[in-house]
Each structure stands twice: as structure tokens, then as C-alpha cells.
Write an enzyme that holds these catalytic residues in place. Structure first.
Site, PDB file in Angstrom:
ATOM      1  N   ASN A 455     116.329  13.633 -79.348  1.00  0.00           N
ATOM      2  CA  ASN A 455     115.628  12.442 -79.852  1.00  0.00           C
ATOM      3  C   ASN A 455     114.117  12.637 -79.899  1.00  0.00           C
ATOM      4  O   ASN A 455     113.462  12.323 -80.897  1.00  0.00           O
ATOM      5  CB  ASN A 455     115.958  11.228 -78.979  1.00  0.00           C
ATOM      6  CG  ASN A 455     117.350  10.687 -79.266  1.00  0.00           C
ATOM      7  OD1 ASN A 455     117.872  10.882 -80.362  1.00  0.00           O
ATOM      8  ND2 ASN A 455     117.952  10.037 -78.285  1.00  0.00           N
ATOM      9  N   THR A 534     112.731  20.742 -73.907  1.00  0.00           N
ATOM     10  CA  THR A 534     114.071  20.882 -73.333  1.00  0.00           C
ATOM     11  C   THR A 534     114.066  20.396 -71.887  1.00  0.00           C
ATOM     12  O   THR A 534     113.016  20.350 -71.249  1.00  0.00           O
ATOM     13  CB  THR A 534     114.525  22.354 -73.340  1.00  0.00           C
ATOM     14  OG1 THR A 534     113.829  23.061 -72.299  1.00  0.00           O
ATOM     15  CG2 THR A 534     114.235  23.014 -74.672  1.00  0.00           C
ATOM     16  N   ALA A 590     105.415  10.023 -69.535  1.00  0.00           N
ATOM     17  CA  ALA A 590     105.584  10.092 -70.994  1.00  0.00           C
ATOM     18  C   ALA A 590     104.218  10.304 -71.652  1.00  0.00           C
ATOM     19  O   ALA A 590     103.584  11.316 -71.417  1.00  0.00           O
ATOM     20  CB  ALA A 590     106.289   8.853 -71.519  1.00  0.00           C
ATOM     21  N   GLU A 646     119.728   8.779 -67.232  1.00  0.00           N
ATOM     22  CA  GLU A 646     120.316  10.061 -67.575  1.00  0.00           C
ATOM     23  C   GLU A 646     121.823   9.875 -67.777  1.00  0.00           C
ATOM     24  O   GLU A 646     122.392   8.891 -67.296  1.00  0.00           O
ATOM     25  CB  GLU A 646     120.059  11.074 -66.443  1.00  0.00           C
ATOM     26  CG  GLU A 646     118.610  11.450 -66.245  1.00  0.00           C
ATOM     27  CD  GLU A 646     118.030  12.221 -67.419  1.00  0.00           C
ATOM     28  OE1 GLU A 646     118.798  12.922 -68.115  1.00  0.00           O
ATOM     29  OE2 GLU A 646     116.811  12.103 -67.663  1.00  0.00           O
ATOM     30  N   LYS A 661     107.812  14.647 -60.064  1.00  0.00           N
ATOM     31  CA  LYS A 661     106.617  14.107 -60.715  1.00  0.00           C
ATOM     32  C   LYS A 661     105.459  13.973 -59.722  1.00  0.00           C
ATOM     33  O   LYS A 661     104.303  14.268 -60.064  1.00  0.00           O
ATOM     34  CB  LYS A 661     106.937  12.752 -61.339  1.00  0.00           C
ATOM     35  CG  LYS A 661     107.858  12.834 -62.550  1.00  0.00           C
ATOM     36  CD  LYS A 661     108.230  11.451 -63.077  1.00  0.00           C
ATOM     37  CE  LYS A 661     109.121  11.538 -64.312  1.00  0.00           C
ATOM     38  NZ  LYS A 661     109.530  10.198 -64.793  1.00  0.00           N
TER      39      LYS A 661
END
Length: 812
Positions: A455, A534, A590, A646, A661
Site C-alpha cells: 500500500n 519492506t 510515519a 498488523e 521505535k
């Protein structure tokens, strides 16, 4: 593959290997250290049926010229002769064992007896034979070293098979030469042939002019039908200008044949006018590479598509003459080309530009045919590229670049691949740099390979055409590769972003890591960027290979940035060492500029003291929605159906994503820690950990009681439930953890829109009032936008990047 393996291959297989020609110039063979490098290149790049063409060892031909001159001037040359003999004996002794050294030294001594006799008695008639000794000695020595250490080889004197019309007209008799060569060549032995020398139709020794060994190499390619010719020299390619004069010159990775011929005609110091002639009727590709750094990709000359045809270069010469005569019209344009190959010829203005060495021939022709002629020293500067004479935009830019320069009223060329301006004065380095800047300032070509076509990858590609139009820094960005986990589409002439997915569907082929890395290592762009969208840890392991090749990475993939401390530090060091840029804004938040903010604070001199926040869009949505009115498992199923989690929601509930993160941000802030240093509270009960995804979803109701209890406890304290990440410096060093927390309902972390991320940074500058960044932390649009932000940032950095030019002597 080593030479030994290729010998076995040649002896046990009937299939014929493609022949390649490798030519080594004098500087590449100058001393024992250089010759050792050549041996290594032969081992790594040659096949047993290849041809190696050699020049004389560096400086030897000059010394032979000097001996001839001393003999002509009747000056004692004994010392110069002895010095050359001593030099060559020393080279033999350094490279060969005692037995082979003794044999070769005896041959050398016999040659010097002959050389001494010719110099004393017949140096005029034997001049070419004297000059030929340099190549004979070089070929003989290299062959002996290969025979002793590596593989069977034999040295061939090119005079025994290459026949040309004459030294003045060095056209090759290919049928005769090919027949003679085939008789002399030994099977299953590497052929070492002399460059620079040949014989004419009368059997007299001839030389092919300065740098004639390049011509010899391409003659050999034409004789054998070689697939490739590589000129191993002291530069690592052809540049958009002479890099010794123009520091900003760019390497031209690929040159169309016609453009290369024009550069040679105009006096390019690497490409010579005769070198390309033997390849005109063959599909052979010519490569220029540095024997001093053989791992660096050089320049390839051949038949190419659109991108290579857009390249422009600038060349100049101060060694030309303007020919003027009222009788010049008597010399027709075809006749002028045939007789003199002029640089410029203007019939209307009765002007012709020639090289200085042509003055005598031109003067004699005019004297015998039509009358007086005058010569005036001038200079030329030219822009060279595929059919530039037909490109109005290039002409306009060229004239604009010269608008403050005094020029003669001649801006023309005898080739469609160049536009030439004649200057009444010498072309200065300043003018060359100005013209080069104007003609090539936007010419750095950047290739982009996109890995991951889900996407976000699809959205990134859909945004790319408009981004290229809007952002001038992306003007020369070309999409050249698309990768899924199993298939790849690589197109060196570019892939249309608008048709990318359709082209991929129709043209993509299976690939493996070896094939991918081979292509990336030899990419023909000034810079290459791999965009990793990926989720693959395996693909992230290729970053090391990318950085070793100076390839840049935009990584939305978190694996590399959150790998072990040792591996991560090694990657960052490798990237810095090779000039690779590694950006990963979308690994956290993001498209939110959290990575940028932390980098900017550190670059500005601030010190980050603490980082905290809600880093998971999934957990943000779940806890903003969870008020006890519906069971947590039902809410989780709802989030899964909307694509907010997920495929296996345990990936989100485990906290591992948030843990990674936080590690990435802490490292960006300058701290050294590993994943194990961050405490992580998993929200997955032990009994659900090892189940399949399907079984977990069936039994997800087991989550309900756990979360209901946590929610009730939070409410009893007048608080709300959130999943928080926190890193802070304390007296013991630092503390880092991710897990559930009870927050006041007016806390900044408690008042978010569903799926929002929020980051709080406390620093030396932001103590009492922390810096807060908040916004959507997930979604295809914002993530694709974040990747585009990195693409613009990386291209801005690359626009000012200068590559070191590899030239023997210049870099030492």
C-alpha cells in the site's frame, strides 16, 4: 573467479567463452607495485581466452625517444642507456624467482646489445624498432610473471600479425591480421600482446602514435570479435570536463558511441581519435577504468538509451589554428574532411580550424593548389553530447554561458554531437569552469530503486510524478528499479512512475540477492538511492552491502536502525566512510518530523534529556476507544478489520514495535543502548503467545478480563489508560521503558485523536516547556509523504556532494 578456475573451465567444457580485451597503460605498469595490481586485476577480471594488451612500462618509451634524440645530436648516451638497462633488470629481479629472472635478464641483455648497435650505426632507419622495445619488454615480463605465479601465458609481438597501410595511414588489413593472429595464438593460454606497434605492407616496423596502445586494444577486439574492451589506466573514467581543470567535473558513467568519437576528435586526454574506429562495425563495448582503484565503476562506451543521451560534457583546446584564405572555397567540405578532418569548417566565412600539427600539411596543399593561406593561433571550447547540434536549448545555454566572453563569429561543428565556439585567446580555466557549470549544473542523475510494493509503496509511486514536477531538486531523479520479495524490474533507462506497477506486472523477473547486488554495484548513475518500504529483516541486512558501494538508503524498515549496538554502529560508520546517506524519518511516527527535530536539536548544539510519548498508532486508537462499553477483544477485532493492526495483532500488543521505535529515537539523540536495555511490558498473556494467529483470534476473549481490571483501576484513580514509551537521563545513566501507564485525563498524552502519535522532547533548551510533536502516526498517505520528505532531503544533500576524482599523481 580466479584464472586457475577458468583454466579448468576451458579444459573441461566445449562451450566457447566470450573474449574480452584488457589493455594496461604505461602508468599501470610503471613499477613492481603497479604490476602487482595488474596481476590482481587479471586474476579477478580475465578469462583464459582473453587478450591482454600492454604499453611499455611507465617512462620507458620516453627514455627510448630520448636515446634516439641523443644519438641524433651526437651526445654521449652511455649513461642514459645504462640507467634504463639497470632499471629494467631491477624490475625483473623484483617480480620473478631467480631462475626465471636469470633467463629474462639474459634476453634483456641481448636486446640492449642490439639497441646499442642501432643507436651507434643506424638509429634513423631503426627508430621504430628501437621504440618497439618498450612494449616487447613489458609484454615479456608480464607473461613471465603470469607463467610463474598464475596461469599459462604467451607474449606476442603485434608486429608479427597486425598489418597497417602505413604509419601515416594506419588503416588495418583485418583479414590478413586476423589470419596471422589465429596462427600465433596458443589455446588455453592467456595472450599478452604488445600495444603501440605494428608493421606496414612493406614489412617495416611502425608505431601507432602516442597512446597507440588503446588503438591496439580495439584492433584486437575487432580481430577477435571481443564483447568488451577495458582500458585500464590512471583515471577512473571519462569526465564531463578535465577534472584537473574543473573540480566539479562529473564522471560520465555511460557514453554513446558517437559522443565518445566526438570527444576523441576534439582531443579528450583519455579517448583518442583512432581508438574507437575499429569498434564502429562491432557491438563491442569499451570501458575506461582505473588500475589504481579497480573496484570503482568506470565509464562504459557503447549503444545506450535515453539517459545516457542526455549527458553533456565540456572540452577545450588551446592548440588549434584558424586557417584563412580567399581560396578556401576551392576546398570543398567533403574534400576538407577527407584531407584534414578539420575541427570546424565554415564555407560561407572561408574559415577552417585545424590542430597545430596539421599546419605543415595544410600549408603545402594550399601552396601546391590555390595560393596563399594564413594561420592564426586560436582556441576552442565545445559542449559535447548526443545530437546537441539539433538541440536549441543546449545552443541557447551555450551562447548564454559565453555572453561575457570575446569569441569569433564561429559557433559551429562538423559533427552533430558538438557545438563549438572559436576563441581569439586561450581558453582559461575560469571560462571552462563557467561554461561547465552552466551546461551541466542540473545534470547529476540520481537513480531510485523502490523495494516494497504494498500500500505505501504504491502510494509513494503515485505521488512521484507530481513531486518531480514540483521539486526542482528532483528534476534528475529517475525511477530505475522496483523490487518485491521475489521479483525485480530493473531498467537503466528509467521506468515511468505512472506505468511502474503495470510494467512491473508484465516485465519483472525472478531475482536473488547476488543478482541484485551485482546490478547495484555496476549502476550507471551519479548516485543511487534504495527506498526500503519492506518490513523484511533479511532485506535490511543488505544495507551493509549498499553502504560499501556508496549507495544511499531511505529506510521505512525499522530492523537495521534497531539492530544490535555493534551492528548498528558498524552500519553508521560504514555509511559515513563511503559517503552514503541513511535517512529513516518514517521508521518512527510515519510522516511526523520527529527524526528531523532530534537531529536538528543536536546539530544546533542542544542536548536531549528525555523522550516520551505514544508511538503506536494502533495502541493509540485502541486506548482512545476503550472505555469499557465493549470488551477489549471486540475492539481489537474491529481494529483488525479496519486494517489498523498488523495481520497478527500480537505484533502490536507485544510492545516490541514501540520498543524498537524508542531505541531508534534514543540513538538519534546520541545515546548508545540496545533493545535489551529498554524494559518492555507485553500486553499478550502467556497462554496466548505461542498460538497460531487464527487460534489467538479465537481466544482473544481471554484479554478482556486483564484489560477490564486495568481500566477499572485507572478510573478509580481518576485517570485513563495509555501505552507509553519513555527514555530519560538520570543519576545512574538513563532509564528506558515501554508499557501501560495511568495518566491524568488532562495530560497531553491523554487527549489524542484516534491513531495519533505524540512525542515529547525535553532538552537543555526545552526544559520547562517541552517540545511536543503530534499528528497521525500511521496511514499510507502520511507515510508515503514522509518517504518523499526523505527523498527531497537526500537529493538536496547530494546536489552539493563532490566525488573525489581518481587520477594517478593528482591524488598522491
Amino acid at each position: 573467479m580466479t584464472i586457475e578456475n577458468l583454466i579448468k573451465h576451458a579444459n573441461t567444457h566445449t562451450g566457447k567463452l566470450a573474449i574480452n580485451v584488457h589493455k594496461f597503460g604505461g602508468s599501470s605498469l610503471a613499477n613492481s607495485e603497479c604490476i602487482e595490481r595488474v596481476i590482481d586485476i587479471i586474476c579477478r577480471h580475465c578469462q583464459i581466452n582473453d587478450i591482454v594488451v600492454v604499453s611499455a612500462n611507465g617512462g620507458v618509451t620516453d627514455q627510448l625517444f630520448n636515446l634516439c634524440q641523443l644519438a641524433k645530436d651526437e651526445v654521449d648516451y652511455t649513461e642514459a642507456l645504462n640507467n634504463l638497462h639497470f632499471q629494467l633488470k631491477g624490475l625483473i629481479a623484483e617480480l620473478l624467482n631467480e631462475q626465471n629472472s636469470s633467463y629474462l635478464t639474459k634476453q634483456l641483455s641481448d636486446d640492449f646489445l642490439q639497441l646499442s648497435d642501432w643507436l651507434a650505426n643506424d638509429y634513423k632507419q631503426q627508430r621504430n624498432n628501437i621504440l618497439a622495445f618498450g612494449e616487447v619488454w613489458s609484454a615479456r615480463l608480464l607473461s613471465a610473471v603470469l607463467n610463474e605465479r598464475i596461469c599459462p601465458s604467451h607474449a606476442l609481438d603485434s608486429r608479427d600479425f597486425i598489418q597497417i597501410a602505413s604509419e601515416q595511414e594506419p588503416q588495418v588489413n583485418y583479414d590478413y591480421s586476423r589470419d596471422q593472429f589465429n596462427q600465433l595464438k596458443q589455446t588455453h593460454q592467456l595472450t599478452i600482446a604488445t600495444g603501440y606497434i605494428a608493421r606496414d605492407v612493406n614489412g617495416q616496423s611502425c608505431t601507432l602514435g602516442r597512446n597507440g596502445s588503446d588503438y591496439s586494444a580495439t584492433i584486437m577486439a575487432a580481430l577477435t570479435g571481443a564483447a568488451n574492451v577495458t582500458l585500464w589506466t590512471d583515471v577512473d573514467g571519462i569526465y564531463s570536463a578535465d577534472p584537473r581543470v574543473v573540480p566539479a567535473a562529473r564522471k560520465l558513467h555511460r557514453l554513446p558511441n558517437g559522443v565518445a568519437r566526438e570527444l576523441g576528435r576534439l582531443g579528450n586526454p583519455v579517448l583518442h581519435v583512432n581508438t574507437l574506429k575499429p569498434l564502429e562495425e562491432h557491438a563491442t563495448h569499451l570501458h575506461v577504468a582505473s588500475s589504481f582503484d579497480s573496484e570503482i565503476s568506470g565509464t562504459e562506451i557503447g549503444k545506450f538509451g535515453f539517459l545516457a543521451k542526455q549527458e553533456l560534457s565540456v572540452t577545450y583546446s588551446n592548440d588549434v589554428l584558424l586557417v584563412s584564405s580567399e581560396h578556401l572555397s576551392a576546398l570543398s567540405k567533403p574534400e576538407a574532411f577527407t584531407r584534414f578532418s578539420p575541427i570546424c569548417f565554415d564555407e560561407k566565412q572561408a574559415l577552417m580550424v585545424i590542430k597545430q600539427e596539421q599546419q605543415k600539411a595544410v600549408s603545402q596543399w594550399f601552396a601546391s593548389k590555390v595560393g596563399d593561406v594564413t594561420f592564426k593561433p586560436v582556441a576552442i571550447i565545445a559542449v559535447v553530447g548526443h545530437k546537441v547540434a539539433e538541440r536549441g536549448d543546449v545552443k541557447a545555454r551555450f551562447k548564454r554561458a559565453l555572453e561575457n566572453t570575446r569569441t569569433l563569429d564561429v559557433v559551429s561543428s562538423t559533427s552533430e554531437h558538438s557545438i563549438i565556439s572559436v576563441l581569439p585567446d586561450s581558453c582559461s580555466p575560469e571560462l571552462t569552469n563557467v561554461v561547465h557549470h552552466e551546461m551541466t549544473k542540473d545534470a547529476k542523475h540520481i537513480g531510485v530503486v523502490v523495494a516494497g510494493l504494498g500500500n505505501i509503496g504504491e502510494r509513494f509511486l503515485s505521488l512521484l510524478p507530481n513531486q518531480i514536477k514540483r521539486q526542482s531538486v528532483l528534476e534528475n531523479v529517475h525511477l530505475v528499479g522496483l523490487l518485491s520479495s521475489k521479483k525485480a524490474l530493473i531498467n537503466t533507462d528509467g521506468i515511468s512512475p505512472k506505468q511502474a506497477l503495470l510494467q512491473f506486472e508484465k516485465q519483472a523477473k525472478d531475482y536473488d540477492e547476488t543478482l541484485l547486488l551485482t546490478w547495484l554495484k555496476n549502476h550507471p548513475y551519479d548516485e543511487l538511492i534504495v527506498v526500503d518500504i519492506t518490513p523484511s529483516e533479511t532485506f535490511s541486512l543488505l544495507y551493509r552491502e549498499f553502504f560499501q558501494q556508496g549507495i544511499h538508503v531511505i529506510g521505512a524498515n525499522k530492523w537495521a536502525a534497531s539492530s544490535s549496538t555493534e551492528y548498528y554502529n558498524g552500519l553508521t560508520a560504514l555509511a559515513e566512510q563511503n559517503g552514503s546517506v541513511w535517512l529513516g524519518n518514517t521508521t518512527v511516527g510515519a510522516g511526523l518530523p520527529i527524526n528531523f527535530a532530534i537531529n536538528d536539536l543536536r546539530r544546533s548544539g542542544d542536548e536531549v534529556k528525555a523522550i516520551s510519548g505514544i508511538f503506536s498508532g494502533t495502541l493509540s486508537w485502541l486506548f482512545e476507544q476503550y472505555d469499557g462499553s465493549v470488551p477489549f477483544s471486540e475492539l481489537l477485532t474491529n481494529a483488525l478489520s479496519q486494517g489498523l493492526t498488523e495481520p497478527d495483532p500480537r505484533e502490536d500488543l507485544s510492545g516490541r514495535d514501540v520498543q524498537r521505535k524508542l531505541l531508534i529515537l534514543a540513538r538519534l539523540a546520541g545515546f548508545t543502548l540496545s533493545l535489551e536495555d529498554i524494559e518492555c511490558q507485553s500486553l499478550v498473556p502467556e497462554q496466548l503467545v505461542s498460538l497460531s494467529t487464527q487460534d489467538f483470534l479465537k481466544q482473544s476473549h481471554l484479554l478482556d478480563e486483564l484489560f477490564e481490571n486495568q481500566l477499572l483501576q485507572a478510573k478509580s484513580e481518576g485517570k485513563c489508560l495509555r501505552y507509553i514509551a519513555k527514555f530519560e537521563i538520570n543519576e545512574d545513566g538513563y532509564q528506558a521503558n515501554v508499557g501501560l501507564a495511568f495518566l491524568d485525563t488532562d495530560d497531553a498524552f491523554a487527549r489524542l485523536n484516534p491513531c495519533d502519535n505524540i512525542f515529547k522532547i525535553e532538552s537543555q533548551w526545552y526544559q520547562d516547556n517541552p517540545l511536543i510533536i503530534r499528528g497521525p502516526g500511521a496511514g499510507r498517505d502520511v507515510t508515503a509523504g514522509g518517504i518523499h520528505s526523505d527523498l527531497v532531503a537526500i537529493c538536496e544533500q547530494l546536489s552539493t556532494k563532490q566525488h573525489q576524482v581518481k587520477i594517478k599523481g593528482l591524488n598522491e
